[in-house]
Write an enzyme that holds these catalytic residues in place. Structure first.
Site, PDB file in Angstrom:
ATOM      1  N   GLU A 118      21.086 127.100  -2.978  1.00 28.91           N
ATOM      2  CA  GLU A 118      21.083 127.737  -1.852  1.00 28.91           C
ATOM      3  C   GLU A 118      19.528 128.180  -1.290  1.00 28.91           C
ATOM      4  O   GLU A 118      18.758 128.763  -2.262  1.00 28.91           O
ATOM      5  CB  GLU A 118      21.848 129.299  -1.633  1.00 28.91           C
ATOM      6  CG  GLU A 118      23.467 128.874  -1.794  1.00 28.91           C
ATOM      7  CD  GLU A 118      24.042 128.762  -0.467  1.00 28.91           C
ATOM      8  OE1 GLU A 118      23.429 128.600   0.512  1.00 28.91           O
ATOM      9  OE2 GLU A 118      25.169 128.644  -0.541  1.00 28.91           O
ATOM     10  N   HIS A 157      24.822 120.196   2.552  1.00 24.42           N
ATOM     11  CA  HIS A 157      26.096 120.990   2.830  1.00 24.42           C
ATOM     12  C   HIS A 157      26.669 120.349   4.265  1.00 24.42           C
ATOM     13  O   HIS A 157      27.973 119.893   4.302  1.00 24.42           O
ATOM     14  CB  HIS A 157      25.929 122.450   3.047  1.00 24.42           C
ATOM     15  CG  HIS A 157      27.526 123.117   2.864  1.00 24.42           C
ATOM     16  ND1 HIS A 157      27.854 124.283   2.684  1.00 24.42           N
ATOM     17  CD2 HIS A 157      28.760 122.516   2.186  1.00 24.42           C
ATOM     18  CE1 HIS A 157      29.008 124.459   2.573  1.00 24.42           C
ATOM     19  NE2 HIS A 157      29.601 123.380   2.026  1.00 24.42           N
TER      20      HIS A 157
END
Length: 189
Positions: A118, A157
């Site tokens: 992330e 993603h």
């Protein structure tokens, strides 16, 4: 230089253990790197809210948005903050719950065989140079320990969950990141 220890943890990362993981179906099958973004509250940076979410400690009273998400059980392996600092939540040999319903190259359930990173950010907010620097070094380290993650097996993603996810978004400079990664690996060779 970042180093990975026998516990599949990066020595230089702040260790913030998350309960949101389990065993991989095949611990030797680590073959994909997925880049995400996250900011809590959305498009606000700083604070400990991301860590709290990944550790199931997010207080729903701290922000109206948190009432919608505080019960989620999610975590990535890593978080790279805006200043480039690195946090690790799950050892790389474990299955972090970061990708959800996903598919890469015809193979479903990307959590089974991927590592999730992330970036503290938002789809349309430019990422910081310090984040790219840490991401580059971390990517090279992971590729050296998990050689099935070649340069063609690094994705966003948004690419493994199209229509459901949009991160890391148009603000992420894939060309600059890939060029930087190539240069970094050449210098380390």
């Amino acid at each position: 230089m970042l180093t990975l220890n026998n516990e599949h943890r990066v020595d230089q990362a702040q260790w913030c253990p998350s309960p949101n993981f389990n065993l991989r179906p095949d611990p030797d099958d680590i073959s994909l790197l997925v880049i995400h973004n996250i900011s809590l509250p959305p498009e606000q940076f700083g604070g400990d809210y991301i860590q709290a979410l990944f550790q199931n400690c997010l207080n729903p009273d701290d922000h109206p948005y948190f009432r919608e998400i505080h019960q989620l059980t999610v975590s990535s392996h890593f978080l790279i903050r805006r200043d480039g600092s690195l946090l690790q939540f799950v050892p790389c040999d474990r299955r972090a719950w970061h990708a959800g319903v996903s598919c890469f190259a015809g193979r479903e359930n990307c959590n089974d065989f991927s590592i999730g990173i992330e970036l503290e950010g938002a789809d349309t907010v430019p990422y910081e140079d310090a984040q790219y620097a840490t991401l580059t070094e971390l990517t090279a380290l992971l590729q050296s320990h998990y050689p099935a993650i070649d340069d063609t097996r690094i994705t966003g993603h948004e690419d493994i969950a199209p229509g459901r996810k949009t991160d890391p978004g148009p603000a992420f400079d894939w060309a600059a990141y890939r060029a930087r990664l190539t240069r970094f690996k050449e210098e380390m060779a």
